[in-house]
Design a protein around this motif. Structure first.
Motif, PDB file in Angstrom:
ATOM      1  N   THR A   1      -7.229  51.467   8.195  1.00  0.00           N
ATOM      2  CA  THR A   1      -6.820  50.166   7.660  1.00  0.00           C
ATOM      3  C   THR A   1      -7.855  49.648   6.684  1.00  0.00           C
ATOM      4  OG1 THR A   1      -5.750  49.677   9.774  1.00  0.00           O
ATOM      5  CG2 THR A   1      -6.050  47.846   8.254  1.00  0.00           C
ATOM      6  N   TYR A   2      -9.133  49.760   7.065  1.00  0.00           N
ATOM      7  CA  TYR A   2     -10.208  49.313   6.168  1.00  0.00           C
ATOM      8  C   TYR A   2     -10.207  50.114   4.869  1.00  0.00           C
ATOM      9  CZ  TYR A   2     -12.111  46.882  10.283  1.00  0.00           C
ATOM     10  OH  TYR A   2     -12.279  46.062  11.364  1.00  0.00           O
TER      11      TYR A   2
ATOM     12  N   ALA B   1      -7.054  44.849  11.963  1.00  0.00           N
ATOM     13  CA  ALA B   1      -7.173  46.244  11.520  1.00  0.00           C
ATOM     14  C   ALA B   1      -6.341  47.169  12.390  1.00  0.00           C
ATOM     15  CB  ALA B   1      -8.640  46.668  11.532  1.00  0.00           C
TER      16      ALA B   1
ATOM     17  N   SER C   1       3.373  46.383  13.134  1.00  0.00           N
ATOM     18  CA  SER C   1       3.315  47.793  12.750  1.00  0.00           C
ATOM     19  C   SER C   1       4.048  48.627  13.796  1.00  0.00           C
ATOM     20  CB  SER C   1       1.864  48.263  12.649  1.00  0.00           C
ATOM     21  OG  SER C   1       1.260  48.307  13.935  1.00  0.00           O
TER      22      SER C   1
ATOM     23  N   ASN D   1      -2.486  46.505  11.692  1.00  0.00           N
ATOM     24  CA  ASN D   1      -1.997  46.931  10.379  1.00  0.00           C
ATOM     25  C   ASN D   1      -2.277  48.397  10.069  1.00  0.00           C
ATOM     26  OD1 ASN D   1      -1.163  44.261   9.811  1.00  0.00           O
ATOM     27  ND2 ASN D   1      -3.229  43.709   9.159  1.00  0.00           N
ATOM     28  N   THR D   2      -2.665  49.146  11.079  1.00  0.00           N
ATOM     29  CA  THR D   2      -3.062  50.528  10.840  1.00  0.00           C
ATOM     30  C   THR D   2      -1.887  51.414  10.443  1.00  0.00           C
ATOM     31  OG1 THR D   2      -4.256  52.399  11.810  1.00  0.00           O
ATOM     32  CG2 THR D   2      -2.698  51.273  13.223  1.00  0.00           C
ATOM     33  N   ASP D   3      -2.178  52.453   9.712  1.00  0.00           N
ATOM     34  CA  ASP D   3      -1.206  53.504   9.423  1.00  0.00           C
ATOM     35  C   ASP D   3      -1.416  54.582  10.491  1.00  0.00           C
ATOM     36  OD1 ASP D   3       0.261  55.698   8.547  1.00  0.00           O
ATOM     37  OD2 ASP D   3      -0.131  55.302   6.424  1.00  0.00           O
TER      38      ASP D   3
END
Length: 537
Positions: A278-279, A303, A185, A306-308
């Motif tokens: 992410t969740y 998590a 990411s 892969n977070t935004d």
């Protein structure tokens, strides 16, 4: 057709040339955007201008981009609140009250600069205003104060995981051609970038070295003059650039906790929202229906990876702004009317940066997109040229660093240099790594790190840089004296950083570059202070 050949070089070349000539980044970036669409539209200026304006609008018609814009605006609003309450001044006075020695005062000023990582402008003006009476009392030269302010402004902001600088860099990286091949990411990439951001790290360490060890060069002369009582600044360079009054308000009721608590809330909420977003994004209504199921579906590490980041930082800044507004009103530091004024004023201060960021996205889109998608395909053209021309991958980072340093020094802006250099450097590094079989992630990290490091150098020491000017103003130091005394230190750090990027490129290892730069830095510093005459005590 994959690209427009050498014509695809025109937008960035024209942008750089205009920036160097005019010292105006917004005009230069817009011209680069216009030229890009001019080529795509067969040199028709009418349709090119229409497409350019549409391109700017489309840059904001993106969930990630608009959240980054809102985050920066909210961060500006947060800074506006902190300025209006006088909380930073109270925090600085509290820190200064803990020490009475000259060296202790310098260390406190340095630590204060590191703690205020959210904004470089806020850093320079606030710390200068708060610490100047304290440093004057300890006979610390205004030049030394200005140097500390400048070296803990951009270099600190670019390393902190939560700042407008970080989201700007992540946005440009995310949009660069080839980034999707790295398998990480944009936030993870930024965290991995920190150790190879050599100039920023060494610039901060350089301040500590001059405090704990000894000054050399013109700074030693300025310090010697102050110690002898001959003047806190050198009048031969002119008069100080002014006392800072506007925007720095001191409230008698403000306390150190009023500065510490909101910043801790901001950092804490950001850390919490990184995995939460992410969740929440994993809930698809088919395989995962609830938040608890989403938590069980991946590890905490996954998590975070892969977070935004745009969502996490936007949510954190929004909740923090609400918290800070209510908190300051309950504390009696601001009325609801003053809260509104402070928020509006803070957002206004971010407008130039937001314009630069939007234009950076737009020019990045038009130069990287393929002709089929309405772009020039510059990355594919450059990748073809460098891979077929036998350009060595090991030399790329140091070359990128030097070019970025030259652009940023001449233009006085790091953000504009980010926008120009990162979209060009990233695809070249990845293409060369693919050709030679080198590690893609390491190659991208080192090259992008070199782009950022070179950009920070110019922002740090260019005479026309806004933070350089504001540091002179905040310290009450003649601007030319600040530039003259800081330049040898900045150049010293730049040379060692270039060596670090060269070694990192040779071994294709960020760790090798970081370790070698640190070793050379400490050895070279000892050599410098031994060959120079020390400050007379």
């Amino acid at each position: 057709m994959e690209h427009y050949g050498w014509l695809s070089l025109l937008p960035p070349v024209i942008t750089v040339a205009l920036a160097l000539l005019t010292k105006e980044v917004i005009f230069s970036l817009f011209t680069g955007v216009f030229v890009g669409y001019l080529i795509v539209n067969g040199w028709n200026p009418v349709t090119a201008l229409i497409d350019a304006t549409d391109g700017i609008a489309n840059s904001l018609n993106d969930g990630w981009n608009i959240r980054i814009i809102l985050f920066c605006a909210l961060l500006g609003a947060f800074v506006g609140l902190m300025q209006a309450t006088g909380a930073a001044s109270a925090f600085g006075k509290w820190m200064a009250s803990k020490v009475k020695s000259r060296k202790g005062t310098l260390i406190i000023t340095w630590l204060f600069g590191i703690f205020i990582f959210i904004d470089d402008y806020f850093n320079s003006l606030t710390i200068g205003t708060v610490m100047r009476p304290v440093t004057d009392e300890q006979k610390i030269s205004r030049a030394k104060l200005a140097y500390i302010l400048d070296s803990t402004a951009a270099p600190v902001s670019v390393l902190a995981p939560i700042s407008s600088w970080v989201v700007t860099i992540m946005s440009i990286i995310k949009g660069s051609d080839g980034f999707s091949k790295l398998g990480v990411s944009e936030f993870t990439f930024f965290i991995l970038l920190i150790p190879i951001n050599l100039y920023a790290i060494l610039a901060i360490l350089m301040v500590l070295q001059t405090i704990l060890r000894r000054d050399f060069g013109p700074m030693a002369k300025s310090e010697n003059r102050a110690l002898k009582g001959l003047g806190l600044y050198n009048a031969e360079f002119g008069q100080p650039t002014g006392e800072v009054k506007e925007g720095i308000v001191v409230k008698e009721r403000a306390r150190a906790i009023d500065m510490i608590l909101p910043i801790l809330v901001l950092v804490g909420l950001a850390v919490i929202f990184f995995p939460i977003t992410t969740y929440l994004g994993a809930i698809d209504g088919e395989n995962i229906h609830t938040f608890s199921e989403a938590v069980k579906s991946m590890t905490l590490k996954e998590a975070f990876n892969n977070t935004d980041a745009s969502k996490a930082l936007f949510y954190a800044s929004l909740f923090t702004l609400v918290f800070a507004s209510i908190y300051f009103m309950l504390r009696g530091l601001l009325t609801i009317q003053k809260v509104g004024e402070a928020i509006v004023g803070g957002i206004k201060s971010m407008v130039p940066a937001l314009v630069i960021l939007t234009l950076a996205w737009t020019i990045g889109t038009v130069i990287k997109s393929s002709p089929e998608d309405g772009g020039l395909g510059l990355s594919k053209y450059l990748a073809h040229v460098v891979t077929s021309g036998g350009f060595p991958l090991w030399a790329l980072p140091v070359v990128v660093f030097i070019i970025a340093a030259a652009i940023s020094f001449a233009t006085g802006t790091s953000w504009g240099t980010f926008a120009i250099m990162i979209p060009i450097a990233m695809p070249i590094a990845i293409a060369l790594a693919e050709k030679t079989g080198a590690n893609l992630l390491n190659s991208a990290l080192i090259t992008v790190g070199a782009s950022i490091g070179g950009a920070i150098f110019g922002d740090h020491c260019s005479p026309i840089s806004d933070t350089t000017i504001l540091s002179s103003t905040g310290a009450g130091c003649p601007h030319l004296e600040h530039v003259a005394t800081q330049m040898p230190y900045a150049t010293f750090v730049m040379v060692i950083s270039a060596l670090g990027y060269l070694i990192a490129g040779i071994f294709n290892s960020p760790v090798a570059g970081f370790v070698s730069a640190l070793i050379v830095f400490f050895i070279a510093y000892e050599v410098m202070i031994r060959v120079r005459k020390p400050v007379e005590e």
